[in-house]
Design a protein around this motif. Structure first.
Motif, PDB file in Angstrom:
ATOM      1  N   ALA A 148       0.829  -1.203   0.000  1.00  0.00           N
ATOM      2  CA  ALA A 148       0.000   0.000   0.000  1.00  0.00           C
ATOM      3  C   ALA A 148       0.857   1.244   0.000  1.00  0.00           C
ATOM      4  N   ALA A 149       2.048   1.129   0.630  1.00  0.00           N
ATOM      5  CA  ALA A 149       2.921   2.296   0.725  1.00  0.00           C
ATOM      6  C   ALA A 149       3.664   2.557  -0.580  1.00  0.00           C
ATOM      7  N   GLU A 150       3.760   1.552  -1.449  1.00  0.00           N
ATOM      8  CA  GLU A 150       4.464   1.724  -2.719  1.00  0.00           C
ATOM      9  C   GLU A 150       3.687   2.677  -3.625  1.00  0.00           C
ATOM     10  N   PRO A 151       4.364   3.686  -4.181  1.00  0.00           N
ATOM     11  CA  PRO A 151       3.656   4.617  -5.076  1.00  0.00           C
ATOM     12  C   PRO A 151       3.223   3.926  -6.361  1.00  0.00           C
ATOM     13  N   LEU A 152       2.085   4.308  -6.860  1.00  0.00           N
ATOM     14  CA  LEU A 152       1.597   3.725  -8.108  1.00  0.00           C
ATOM     15  C   LEU A 152       2.413   4.260  -9.278  1.00  0.00           C
ATOM     16  N   PRO A 153       2.616   3.442 -10.312  1.00  0.00           N
ATOM     17  CA  PRO A 153       3.303   3.957 -11.504  1.00  0.00           C
ATOM     18  C   PRO A 153       2.471   5.064 -12.130  1.00  0.00           C
ATOM     19  N   LYS A 154       3.134   6.075 -12.637  1.00  0.00           N
ATOM     20  CA  LYS A 154       2.454   7.242 -13.194  1.00  0.00           C
ATOM     21  C   LYS A 154       2.453   7.171 -14.717  1.00  0.00           C
ATOM     22  N   LEU A 155       1.334   7.572 -15.300  1.00  0.00           N
ATOM     23  CA  LEU A 155       1.207   7.646 -16.754  1.00  0.00           C
ATOM     24  C   LEU A 155       0.742   9.046 -17.126  1.00  0.00           C
ATOM     25  N   ALA A 156       1.545   9.733 -17.919  1.00  0.00           N
ATOM     26  CA  ALA A 156       1.196  11.074 -18.384  1.00  0.00           C
ATOM     27  C   ALA A 156       0.756  10.999 -19.839  1.00  0.00           C
ATOM     28  N   VAL A 157      -0.414  11.534 -20.139  1.00  0.00           N
ATOM     29  CA  VAL A 157      -0.916  11.538 -21.512  1.00  0.00           C
ATOM     30  C   VAL A 157      -1.220  12.965 -21.963  1.00  0.00           C
ATOM     31  N   THR A 158      -1.024  13.199 -23.237  1.00  0.00           N
ATOM     32  CA  THR A 158      -1.335  14.490 -23.847  1.00  0.00           C
ATOM     33  C   THR A 158      -2.658  14.391 -24.588  1.00  0.00           C
TER      34      THR A 158
END
Length: 344
Positions: free
Chosen positions: A30-40
């Motif tokens: 739960a403490a692990e940050p989620l992978p981030k996805l940036a979209v344009t």
């Protein structure tokens, strides 16, 4: 009896240790940050903003194990940043537009279809009821977009002599474009369905819209009933990374869920995305209900024959591509990556 008590004591100790270990692991996960996805996406009121924003509002990104960020940009900036690799994930990659970049050597590929082609011509003159009547008129549109390239093909296929139509290119959207029409500086706006619905609503009876897509014309040319148009594009080096492949599959699943939500609950979907789309709720709901098949999330590779027809014949013949795509360019353009993970 004593041995039995000792057995239960040891079993209880083992169970407690196991539960404590599971709790520790769960807390760590739960403490692990989620992978981030940036979209344009294109700046509103572009329809490319609908699904990413809906995913955020419904929490579908976190449900599927990632965190989504959405960056709206004007069409020319979005395409430049995508073609140069600055933005590796583009939620607004129109086949008709980005095919030019592929011919110029840009290193990207298209994963799935998002929206089928639709566009509207918004008109002030009530006497104009057929697209052929646009001859001799001034039409404003954003000519850098794939929507224009396909609209141009459809207008020509429907008998419009575009040599007799003055095309005013502008990236102005929403109120800015509407003002040009209402002030009489142009005779019509060629826009996406969202912008068309918003303009008609704001016109309060003074404006009407004509659809550009003609199913009979397209069926005659292709044998299919829809045109794949706006797609999810990614930089090829980006999707080659295993971590990004896992991330994009999560995004695909969230896309499918968001699209189904739109089909099942258009009124609620309109309410959730209206502010970011910069379209009045009622107008947006009208678009979602009128174009229930506009959103079609499917791997683009399934429709490679239709993409071939577009990029190797229709668009070059219509002057929207300088030359047909080669087979190698087409294969590179339409990704064979398994976004559904069925072969994993």
């Amino acid at each position: 009896m004593k041995n039995l008590k000792e057995l239960f004591r040891r079993a209880g100790t083992t169970l407690a240790v196991g539960l404590a270990l599971n709790a520790t692991v769960s807390a760590a996960q739960a403490a692990e940050p989620l992978p981030k996805l940036a979209v344009t996406v294109f700046s509103p009121p572009s329809q490319s903003i609908w699904i990413p924003v809906l995913i955020q509002r419904l929490g579908l990104d976190r449900k599927h194990g990632f965190e989504l960020t959405v960056t709206p940009k004007p069409s020319n900036v979005a395409y430049t940043d995508f073609a140069t690799g600055r933005d590796p994930v583009c939620f607004c990659a129109a086949i008709a537009a980005v095919s030019r970049f592929k011919q110029q050597g840009a290193d990207f590929t298209l994963l799935w279809n998002i929206f089928n082609f639709e566009s509207d011509i918004v008109i002030r003159d009530p006497a104009i009821t057929d697209v052929k009547q646009l001859q001799g008129k001034v039409v404003q549109t954003d000519t850098i977009t794939g929507s224009w390239a396909l609209s141009k093909w459809f207008l020509q296929a429907r008998g419009v002599d575009l040599g007799k139509v003055t095309i005013k290119s502008s990236s102005a959207r929403g109120a800015a474009g509407l003002a040009e029409l209402q002030l009489g500086r142009v005779d019509a706006l060629l826009v996406n369905p969202t912008e068309g619905a918003a303009a008609v609503a704001q016109g309060k009876g003074a404006l009407h819209a004509l659809p550009v897509f003609d199913k009979a014309v397209w069926q005659k040319a292709s044998g299919t009933d829809f045109v794949p148009s706006i797609t999810l594009g990614v930089a090829s080096p980006w999707i080659a990374q295993a971590s990004n492949q896992a991330l994009i599959r999560k995004f695909y699943a969230a896309n499918r869920e968001a699209a189904e939500f739109i089909r099942q609950k258009p009124a609620e979907a309109a309410r959730l995305v209206s502010k970011d789309a910069q379209v009045e709720v009622g107008a947006l709901q009208g678009v979602l209900e009128r174009y229930r098949d506009l959103t079609r999330i499917e791997p683009l590779r399934r429709h490679i024959k239709t993409v071939a027809l577009l990029t190797q014949k229709l668009l070059p013949e219509g002057g929207q591509l300088p030359r047909p795509l080669t087979d190698a360019e087409l294969d590179s353009l339409v990704s064979a990556f398994d976004v559904e993970g069925r072969n994993e």
